[in-house]
Design an enzyme around this catalytic site. Structure first.
Site, short mmCIF file in Angstrom:
data_model
loop_
_atom_site.label_atom_id
_atom_site.label_comp_id
_atom_site.label_asym_id
_atom_site.label_seq_id
_atom_site.Cartn_x
_atom_site.Cartn_y
_atom_site.Cartn_z
N ARG A 174 0.84 -1.19 0.00
CA ARG A 174 0.00 0.00 0.00
C ARG A 174 0.88 1.25 0.00
NH1 ARG A 174 -0.19 1.43 5.50
NH2 ARG A 174 -2.00 2.76 5.25
N ARG A 178 -3.56 10.35 2.28
CA ARG A 178 -4.58 10.84 3.22
C ARG A 178 -5.37 11.96 2.56
NH1 ARG A 178 -0.59 11.49 8.26
NH2 ARG A 178 -0.15 9.28 8.57
N ARG A 257 19.69 -4.72 3.16
CA ARG A 257 20.14 -3.40 2.75
C ARG A 257 20.79 -2.73 3.96
NH1 ARG A 257 16.31 0.32 1.48
NH2 ARG A 257 14.60 -0.97 2.18
N ARG A 288 17.78 10.97 2.42
CA ARG A 288 17.21 11.96 3.34
C ARG A 288 18.30 12.62 4.17
NH1 ARG A 288 13.93 8.51 7.94
NH2 ARG A 288 15.63 7.18 8.57
N GLU A 312 21.76 10.30 4.61
CA GLU A 312 21.66 8.83 4.54
C GLU A 312 21.74 8.36 3.11
OE1 GLU A 312 18.70 7.73 8.21
OE2 GLU A 312 18.23 6.93 6.23
N TYR A 362 11.86 -7.08 9.49
CA TYR A 362 11.94 -5.72 9.98
C TYR A 362 10.96 -5.56 11.14
CZ TYR A 362 11.89 -0.86 10.82
OH TYR A 362 11.99 0.34 11.48
N ASP A 364 9.69 -2.72 14.11
CA ASP A 364 9.82 -1.45 14.81
C ASP A 364 10.11 -1.75 16.28
OD1 ASP A 364 9.67 0.75 13.12
OD2 ASP A 364 7.50 0.58 12.92
P1 FDA Z 1 18.99 -5.07 17.29
O1 FDA Z 1 19.64 -5.16 15.96
O2 FDA Z 1 18.70 -3.73 17.83
O3 FDA Z 1 19.88 -5.84 18.36
C1 FDA Z 1 20.59 -7.02 18.06
C2 FDA Z 1 21.85 -7.02 18.88
O4 FDA Z 1 22.53 -8.28 18.73
C3 FDA Z 1 22.83 -5.95 18.44
O5 FDA Z 1 23.22 -5.17 19.53
C4 FDA Z 1 24.01 -6.75 17.86
O6 FDA Z 1 25.26 -6.12 18.03
C5 FDA Z 1 23.92 -8.03 18.67
N1 FDA Z 1 24.58 -9.16 18.01
C6 FDA Z 1 24.49 -9.53 16.70
N2 FDA Z 1 25.28 -10.60 16.46
C7 FDA Z 1 25.88 -10.92 17.64
C8 FDA Z 1 26.81 -11.92 18.01
N3 FDA Z 1 27.30 -12.80 17.12
N4 FDA Z 1 27.23 -11.99 19.31
C9 FDA Z 1 26.74 -11.09 20.23
N5 FDA Z 1 25.86 -10.10 19.91
C10 FDA Z 1 25.43 -10.02 18.62
N6 FDA Z 1 12.04 1.39 15.04
C11 FDA Z 1 11.10 2.26 15.44
O7 FDA Z 1 10.21 1.89 16.21
N7 FDA Z 1 11.15 3.58 15.04
C12 FDA Z 1 12.11 4.04 14.21
O8 FDA Z 1 12.12 5.22 13.86
C13 FDA Z 1 13.11 3.13 13.77
N8 FDA Z 1 14.10 3.56 12.96
C14 FDA Z 1 15.01 2.65 12.47
C15 FDA Z 1 16.00 3.09 11.59
C16 FDA Z 1 16.91 2.18 11.09
C17 FDA Z 1 17.96 2.65 10.13
C18 FDA Z 1 16.83 0.81 11.46
C19 FDA Z 1 17.79 -0.19 10.87
C20 FDA Z 1 15.88 0.39 12.35
C21 FDA Z 1 14.96 1.31 12.86
N9 FDA Z 1 14.00 0.91 13.78
C22 FDA Z 1 13.05 1.79 14.21
C23 FDA Z 1 13.94 -0.50 14.24
C24 FDA Z 1 14.69 -0.77 15.54
O9 FDA Z 1 16.05 -0.51 15.37
C25 FDA Z 1 14.43 -2.25 15.89
O10 FDA Z 1 13.10 -2.39 16.31
C26 FDA Z 1 15.29 -2.78 17.00
O11 FDA Z 1 16.62 -2.64 16.61
C27 FDA Z 1 14.99 -4.24 17.20
O12 FDA Z 1 15.73 -4.74 18.26
P2 FDA Z 1 16.44 -6.15 18.18
O13 FDA Z 1 16.86 -6.48 19.54
O14 FDA Z 1 15.58 -7.13 17.46
O15 FDA Z 1 17.67 -5.94 17.18
#
Ligand code: FDA
Length: 391
Positions: A174, A178, A257, A288, A312, A362, A364
């Site tokens: 989608r 609005r 990506r 952006r 970015e 993905y 949030d």
């Molecule tokens: P996350 O990636 O945060 O944590 C995983 C952890 O595991 C990391 O600290 C990593 O270093 C660790 N790890 C990986 N491999 C490992 C290994 N082998 N040994 C030990 N540790 C290891 N959400 C939102 O609500 N609003 C927003 O505006 C945004 N904006 C946004 C921008 C961008 C560019 C991205 C990429 C993402 C967002 N998000 C977001 C999403 C948000 O970042 C996401 O919800 C959280 O990161 C999810 O948390 P996780 O714990 O799943 O992963």
């Protein structure tokens, strides 16, 4: 801590939520984190020259309509009343996003009311008959060609480094339009930014006395004494590391990506007058520009003569890059099915995969937290007891 009841790999919001909830239930939790800080991609730090808080892995705006998540996060931080709004530049003109009545009337040089605008967009979208064969056709079938060409084409091509005619139609389901002047970016019940920053919020989550965090600990690094092979089968594990790497890429690498952030301190008090300005046109290489001071207009200590901006750039992630957004191409989906089978087998050894890297989704922030709370409610006891899920 000499022994742990539970080991959590990764200290992002998924891992921290599981750790905090498990510790609250009296378990000793060891959190192992590859990076030199906790918090995953939500981490922020203060830019030293200006004192302005910068989100290190891209702009993070907290928003949710989930009352349980909202209550939970408010245990660790208060939130400001920041409301996110985005504008986009197209051919030297600035338009409000997501596409709304303001965008439409500015773009078509009109003064339509909601019904007339709806009819116009529907007429333009009717150009395409039959099933859309690619992203471009899908977008045209949703919003018509003029709006697609202006606001979707260039931005999407930059995001994916691919012409939209070569992207699958399923990439978009989608494109919100609005038919009011509401230009709030999110329509959730609650939104805001942590009053004293993401780092303070995330640090508080890890402060429980039953939680021990070890930074700079990559459990996939063979040289490490906390390597995966020494943990699996010895202690219940919650893994938020990338599922493909966990299984040594045995079904092939999953596509992601990534983003490159070009950060600059500029000698002006205000560069663009807002937090996020998209660049819709392909002639501008970045997607952006973020200006971090605008996320916290309430912070009076920010300098009036300097500002931090980040441009970015989006591209496909190579082996050493941070994985940000799953590509989820057909080949990825096939590989993921293979990894899910391996993960189900590993579950028998007390390993649960969660979070965005562990599930290749993905999420949030509110979704990562909600999913971690649900895991603790429904599956943690089984994991600790070595039972299959729901037994
Ligand atoms: P996350 O990636 O945060 O944590 C995983 C952890 O595991 C990391 O600290 C990593 O270093 C660790 N790890 C990986 N491999 C490992 C290994 N082998 N040994 C030990 N540790 C290891 N959400 C939102 O609500 N609003 C927003 O505006 C945004 N904006 C946004 C921008 C961008 C560019 C991205 C990429 C993402 C967002 N998000 C977001 C999403 C948000 O970042 C996401 O919800 C959280 O990161 C999810 O948390 P996780 O714990 O799943 O992963």
């Amino acid at each position: 801590m000499t022994r742990a009841d539970l080991v959590v790999v990764g200290s992002g919001l998924y891992g921290l939520t599981v750790a905090e909830r498990a510790a609250d239930r009296g378990l000793d939790v060891l959190v192992l984190e590859r990076r030199d800080h906790i918090g995953g991609n939500a981490w922020s730090e203060v830019e030293p020259e200006t004192g302005i808080e910068v989100h290190r892995y891209g702009a993070h705006l907290f928003h949710t309509s989930n009352a349980r998540v909202w209550e939970y996060v408010n245990r660790f931080t208060a939130f400001t009343d920041y409301v996110h709004r985005v504008w986009t530049v197209h051919r030297g003109e600035v338009f409000p996003m997501p596409i709304n009545l303001g965008t439409l009337n500015q773009f078509f040089r009109s003064a339509h009311g909601p019904d007339a605008a709806r009819t116009l967009v529907a007429q333009q979208a009717a150009e395409l008959v039959g099933e859309p064969r690619n992203l471009e056709e899908k977008a045209v079938s949703l919003i018509g060609r003029p709006l697609y060409e202006a606001f979707v084409r260039g931005y999407t091509a930059k995001q994916w480094q691919t012409d939209p005619t070569e992207l699958p139609a399923e990439v978009i389901t989608r494109l919100p339009v609005r038919f009011t002047y509401d230009n709030r970016y999110f329509s959730d019940t609650w939104e805001g930014l942590p009053v004293d920053g993401y780092a303070a919020w995330l640090t508080r989550m890890a402060e429980h006395p039953r939680i021990e965090v070890r930074l700079d600990t990559d459990v996939l690094d063979r040289g490490h004494d906390l390597h995966r092979d020494r943990l699996v089968g010895q202690v219940p594990l919650v893994v938020t590391a990338p599922v493909d790497r966990w299984f040594d890429d045995s079904h092939g690498r999953l596509g992601w990506r990534t983003l490159d952030f070009q950060q600059e301190v500029l000698p002006v008090g205000d560069h663009q007058g807002t937090a996020v300005l998209n660049e819709a046109d392909e002639s501008v290489p970045w997607t952006r520009v973020l200006e971090f001071r605008h996320f916290h207009p309430e912070r009076t200590h920010y300098p009036s003569d300097r500002t931090v901006v980040v441009r970015e750039h989006s591209r496909f992630a190579g082996p050493g890059d941070e994985p940000y957004y799953p590509v989820a191409a057909p080949a990825d989906r096939e590989r993921l099915a293979g990894y899910r089978e391996l993960a189900a087998l590993e579950r028998g050894l007390g390993v649960h995969f969660g979070g965005r890297l562990g599930t290749y989704k993905y999420l949030d922030m509110h979704m990562a937290i909600a999913s971690a709370l649900t895991f603790v409610d429904n599956e943690l006891d089984d994991l600790l007891a070595g039972r299959p899920v729901g037994a």
